[in-house]
Design a protein around this motif. Structure first.
Motif, short mmCIF file in Angstrom:
data_model
loop_
_atom_site.label_atom_id
_atom_site.label_comp_id
_atom_site.label_asym_id
_atom_site.label_seq_id
_atom_site.Cartn_x
_atom_site.Cartn_y
_atom_site.Cartn_z
N SER A 247 0.69 -1.34 0.05
CA SER A 247 0.02 -0.10 0.02
C SER A 247 0.84 1.40 -0.08
N VAL A 248 0.13 2.16 -0.67
CA VAL A 248 1.08 3.59 -0.82
C VAL A 248 0.00 4.53 -0.51
N ALA A 249 0.57 5.56 0.33
CA ALA A 249 -0.34 6.84 0.73
C ALA A 249 0.26 7.95 -0.15
N ILE A 250 -0.33 8.68 -0.92
CA ILE A 250 0.16 9.74 -1.65
C ILE A 250 -0.23 11.25 -0.80
N VAL A 251 0.54 11.65 -0.20
CA VAL A 251 0.35 12.83 0.61
C VAL A 251 0.47 14.28 -0.18
N SER B 261 -0.50 0.60 -13.11
CA SER B 261 0.87 -0.22 -13.25
C SER B 261 1.23 -0.98 -11.96
N SER B 262 0.71 -1.15 -11.08
CA SER B 262 1.05 -1.67 -9.70
C SER B 262 -0.06 -2.30 -9.18
N SER B 263 0.35 -3.30 -8.15
CA SER B 263 -0.66 -3.98 -7.59
C SER B 263 -1.02 -3.26 -6.05
N TYR B 264 -0.39 -2.04 -6.07
CA TYR B 264 -0.59 -1.53 -4.47
C TYR B 264 -2.05 -1.18 -4.39
N ARG B 265 -2.37 -0.98 -3.20
CA ARG B 265 -3.48 -0.13 -2.72
C ARG B 265 -3.14 1.16 -2.57
N VAL B 266 -3.70 2.28 -3.34
CA VAL B 266 -3.02 3.74 -3.21
C VAL B 266 -4.10 4.37 -2.66
N TYR B 267 -3.93 5.40 -1.52
CA TYR B 267 -4.63 6.06 -0.94
C TYR B 267 -4.04 7.59 -0.94
N PHE B 268 -5.00 8.37 -1.35
CA PHE B 268 -4.84 9.83 -1.68
C PHE B 268 -5.40 10.81 -0.43
N VAL B 269 -4.11 11.38 0.13
CA VAL B 269 -4.27 12.18 1.50
C VAL B 269 -4.13 13.74 0.93
#
Length: 189
Positions: free
Chosen positions: A51-55, A75-83
């Motif tokens: 998982s990746v959080a984009i702050v 292009s990735s399997s990450y769970r992406v969170y937007f902050v």
């Protein structure tokens, strides 16, 4: 014109000396002596993350954070969170006002904030127990990095997560994106 040397930072490494006559040499504030994870260590971080959080994520398609978010979602399997406390939705995904509001602790906190705001982002990452803080291209805060490391976080500065991910996964092309075209011929314009 003076030929006196001014310290100049090397990417992710010690400082070197630049003659003052070199354009931009007078803008260097201080030498960069902090050294972050090696390429192999960065690859391991990217491979183990889920998982990746984009702050500092932006709903503006012209912003780098939007481009990185688009890439990670596609292009990735990450769970992406937007902050972003000022947006409700980015790329069709709910945004969160703070790192603490996320439904999980992200493996990587990808930071698109000004250098002056990095310390508060690092404090938030420490508070939630995030293992890695990744500061995007052009973002360098050695004091915040030293503090984060003292709290057990891995810190990457002045590197683009999207570029690093693409580089390690064979998807880095001209201008940093995959054109999908396999040809030596130029396209007609």
């Amino acid at each position: 014109m003076s030929t006196e040397a001014v310290p100049s930072p090397l990417a992710n490494g010690p400082a070197c000396e630049l003659p003052v006559s070199v354009a931009g040499a007078n803008r260097v504030k201080s030498p960069r002596t902090w050294i972050g994870p090696s390429a192999k260590e960065r690859l391991k971080i990217l491979q183990s993350a889920t998982s990746v959080a984009i702050v500092g994520a932006s709903p503006n398609a012209a912003r780098a954070s939007y481009f990185v978010g688009t890439y990670l979602l596609q292009s990735s399997s990450y769970r992406v969170y937007f902050v972003n406390p000022n947006a409700d939705e980015i790329l069709g995904h709910k945004t969160y006002p703070t790192l603490a509001a996320l439904p999980e602790v992200p493996d990587i906190v990808d930071v698109f904030r000004r250098e002056s705001e990095i310390s508060s982002v690092v404090d938030d990452a420490v508070a939630i127990g995030a293992p890695t803080v990744w500061m995007q291209l052009g973002i360098w805060n050695q004091d915040a990095a030293t503090y984060a490391q003292s709290q057990g976080l891995t810190v990457i500065m002045d590197r683009c997560l999207k570029i690093e991910h693409a580089r390690f996964n064979g998807g880095l092309y001209l201008l940093g994106f995959n054109t999908g075209v396999i040809s030596a011929r130029k396209t007609a314009r």
